[in-house]
Design an enzyme around this catalytic site. Structure first.
Site, PDB file in Angstrom:
ATOM      1  N   GLY A  70       0.808  -1.219   0.000  1.00 55.78           N
ATOM      2  CA  GLY A  70       0.000   0.000   0.000  1.00 55.78           C
ATOM      3  C   GLY A  70       0.839   1.266   0.000  1.00 55.78           C
ATOM      4  O   GLY A  70       0.500   2.250  -0.666  1.00 55.78           O
ATOM      5  N   THR A  71       1.932   1.239   0.733  1.00 54.24           N
ATOM      6  CA  THR A  71       2.784   2.434   0.799  1.00 54.24           C
ATOM      7  C   THR A  71       3.300   2.785  -0.593  1.00 54.24           C
ATOM      8  O   THR A  71       3.266   3.957  -1.005  1.00 54.24           O
ATOM      9  CB  THR A  71       3.972   2.169   1.756  1.00 54.24           C
ATOM     10  OG1 THR A  71       3.443   1.886   3.058  1.00 54.24           O
ATOM     11  CG2 THR A  71       4.892   3.367   1.835  1.00 54.24           C
ATOM     12  N   ASN A 142      -7.262   4.658   8.867  1.00 55.46           N
ATOM     13  CA  ASN A 142      -6.661   3.521   9.563  1.00 55.46           C
ATOM     14  C   ASN A 142      -6.702   3.651  11.080  1.00 55.46           C
ATOM     15  O   ASN A 142      -6.654   2.665  11.787  1.00 55.46           O
ATOM     16  CB  ASN A 142      -5.215   3.330   9.105  1.00 55.46           C
ATOM     17  CG  ASN A 142      -4.433   4.619   9.019  1.00 55.46           C
ATOM     18  OD1 ASN A 142      -4.792   5.518   8.274  1.00 55.46           O
ATOM     19  ND2 ASN A 142      -3.384   4.735   9.800  1.00 55.46           N
ATOM     20  N   GLN A 172      -7.547   0.552   3.928  1.00 57.25           N
ATOM     21  CA  GLN A 172      -8.331   0.072   5.073  1.00 57.25           C
ATOM     22  C   GLN A 172      -9.776  -0.208   4.691  1.00 57.25           C
ATOM     23  O   GLN A 172     -10.515  -0.807   5.462  1.00 57.25           O
ATOM     24  CB  GLN A 172      -8.304   1.102   6.211  1.00 57.25           C
ATOM     25  CG  GLN A 172      -6.964   1.242   6.889  1.00 57.25           C
ATOM     26  CD  GLN A 172      -6.571   0.032   7.735  1.00 57.25           C
ATOM     27  OE1 GLN A 172      -7.404  -0.773   8.131  1.00 57.25           O
ATOM     28  NE2 GLN A 172      -5.285  -0.091   7.996  1.00 57.25           N
ATOM     29  N   GLY A 193      -2.596  -5.978   0.059  1.00 54.99           N
ATOM     30  CA  GLY A 193      -3.031  -7.348   0.295  1.00 54.99           C
ATOM     31  C   GLY A 193      -3.217  -7.739   1.754  1.00 54.99           C
ATOM     32  O   GLY A 193      -4.177  -8.408   2.106  1.00 54.99           O
ATOM     33  N   HIS A 194      -2.305  -7.295   2.631  1.00 56.44           N
ATOM     34  CA  HIS A 194      -2.319  -7.847   3.992  1.00 56.44           C
ATOM     35  C   HIS A 194      -3.411  -7.267   4.878  1.00 56.44           C
ATOM     36  O   HIS A 194      -3.571  -7.699   6.021  1.00 56.44           O
ATOM     37  CB  HIS A 194      -0.949  -7.712   4.653  1.00 56.44           C
ATOM     38  CG  HIS A 194      -0.540  -6.331   5.070  1.00 56.44           C
ATOM     39  ND1 HIS A 194      -0.503  -5.945   6.384  1.00 56.44           N
ATOM     40  CD2 HIS A 194      -0.144  -5.248   4.358  1.00 56.44           C
ATOM     41  CE1 HIS A 194      -0.076  -4.688   6.466  1.00 56.44           C
ATOM     42  NE2 HIS A 194       0.146  -4.239   5.250  1.00 56.44           N
ATOM     43  N   THR A 230      10.710  -7.468 -11.188  1.00 56.80           N
ATOM     44  CA  THR A 230      10.149  -8.799 -11.396  1.00 56.80           C
ATOM     45  C   THR A 230       8.924  -8.987 -10.501  1.00 56.80           C
ATOM     46  O   THR A 230       8.952  -8.647  -9.321  1.00 56.80           O
ATOM     47  CB  THR A 230      11.211  -9.878 -11.079  1.00 56.80           C
ATOM     48  OG1 THR A 230      12.325  -9.658 -11.938  1.00 56.80           O
ATOM     49  CG2 THR A 230      10.660 -11.274 -11.281  1.00 56.80           C
ATOM     50  N   CYS A 318       3.671   6.274  17.705  1.00 60.55           N
ATOM     51  CA  CYS A 318       4.640   6.859  16.793  1.00 60.55           C
ATOM     52  C   CYS A 318       5.694   5.785  16.547  1.00 60.55           C
ATOM     53  O   CYS A 318       6.112   5.103  17.476  1.00 60.55           O
ATOM     54  CB  CYS A 318       5.250   8.089  17.435  1.00 60.55           C
ATOM     55  SG  CYS A 318       6.578   8.806  16.472  1.00 60.55           S
TER      56      CYS A 318
END
Ligand code: PLP
Length: 373
Positions: A70-71, A142, A172, A193-194, A230, A318
């Protein structure tokens, strides 16, 4: 016995996803960019996964760019769109750091949110102008779970900044909301995905046809030159399997988990004096329970909960370990003190009644013990 209530951080992988992934960690190890039979087999699996992901996100297969999470999808969206068409960037004050830091690095302007965490549409409208080329508004938050009114945001952007692309971070949201519909008016849509039972380190960005985007990772030109490297074939195939299963069960899971969340939130609010719920529950995804307890330090509370087998998250953590007030809670107008005593319990597909019972039995005495110190 333990209660995992940190599903916003990550979710356990779905069995369907594990099963789909395993062959690609073994005999089906081909590189889908190659030409021989083993490579073609990997390419076929990749193509099928792309079709599945596209279908689940309301996109065409050619509009899906696979990323390393996602990042990366958020960075590609914000930085890649800005690089293709330099101009002003506008983003909400409650974006995940993946958008927040990328947009801030481009000198972007922050759109404030209301006390319930929803973007202030009037203030947003005031920031939109023809010179703006990128707007980023997340679908679900989130930390506090607030859902943003993307339809209304999209209408404002089309009206006031017609040259801008609208990006939404749906990382989210996917577990809980029909992203294909909710983000239909967006040009760029990021998922990971996670967060819905797939593996970590794999995500996707929908880039609608005609949207200009420059790559941020250069190399062999995979993903139609939008993201080189790849392919993580096993991860992508597993993410697609998790997506399919999530979409099939989403409405039922949302209802069941929403009821568990209500029981948890209402139970804690009733059992703990001087406790408050963050935001407006009607505007949140079903898995989010965000509470604050006056006079308590979340870090100490989390240690007690951890020892009792209740795994949660501080509402205001944090990464460096220093307890900084969260930018989300600050943007919603919460005081530093209140933010420091806030707890995020995030429920998921595998959350059970027993998990909720354990949390209800553990949290009130833990808060009382800390207050007595
Ligand atoms: N955006 C949001 C809203 C998130 O919650 C997260 C992860 O916590 C991310 C982006 C980053 O996703 P990833 O962990 O796949 O890099």
């Amino acid at each position: 016995m333990a209660a995992y209530l940190d599903n916003a951080a990550t979710t356990p992988m779905r069995p369907e996803a594990v099963e789909a992934m395993l062959p690609f960690l073994g005999e089906r190890f081909g590189n889908p960019s190659g030409a021989h039979a083993l490579a073609r087999e990997a390419r076929k699996a990749l193509d099928e996964a792309r079709e599945m992901v596209a279908g689940c996100l309301g996109a065409e297969p050619g509009e899906v760019v696979f990323t390393g999470g996602g990042t990366e999808a958020d960075n590609l969206a914000v930085t890649g769109a800005h690089s293709a068409r330099p101009g002003g960037v506008v983003y909400t004050a409650v974006e995940h750091h993946a958008v927040l830091h990328a947009a801030a690095a481009l000198g972007g302007t922050v759109a404030p949110v209301r006390a319930d965490g929803v973007v202030d549409l009037d203030r947003l409208a005031g920031l939109l102008a023809p010179g703006i080329t990128v707007v980023s508004v997340m679908l679900a938050n989130n930390e506090v779970g607030t859902i943003q009114p993307l339809d209304r945001v999209a209408a404002l952007v089309r009206d006031r900044a017609p040259g801008a692309v609208l990006h939404t971070d749906a990382v989210q949201a996917f577990q809980w909301l029909d992203v294909a519909t909710a983000a239909a008016g967006c040009d760029l849509v990021a998922v990971s995905g996670h967060k819905f039972g797939g593996p970590k380190g794999v995500g996707a960005l929908v880039v609608r046809a005609g949207v200009a985007l420059r790559p941020i990772i250069h190399g062999g030109g995979q993903e139609r030159d939008r993201r080189s490297g790849t392919h993580n074939v096993g991860g992508i195939v597993a993410m697609a399997a998790a997506m399919r299963a999530t979409v099939a069960e989403r409405a039922e899971v949302g209802r069941r988990v929403g009821a568990l969340r209500d029981r948890l939130a209402d139970g804690l609010l009733a059992a703990v004096p001087d406790s408050a719920e963050t935001g407006d529950r009607r505007l949140k995804i079903a898995g989010n329970c965000h509470l604050s307890f006056a006079g308590v330090e979340a870090e100490s509370l989390l240690m007690l909960l951890d020892a009792a087998g209740v795994y949660a998250s501080a509402g205001s953590a944090c990464a460096s370990g220093a307890v900084d007030p969260s930018h989300v809670l600050t943007a919603m107008g919460m005081s530093r003190l209140q933010a420091a005593g806030s707890l995020r319990l995030s429920l998921g597909r595998t959350t059970s009644e027993a998990d909720v019972e354990l949390a209800l039995a553990t949290i009130p005495p833990a808060v009382a013990r800390l207050r007595a110190l």
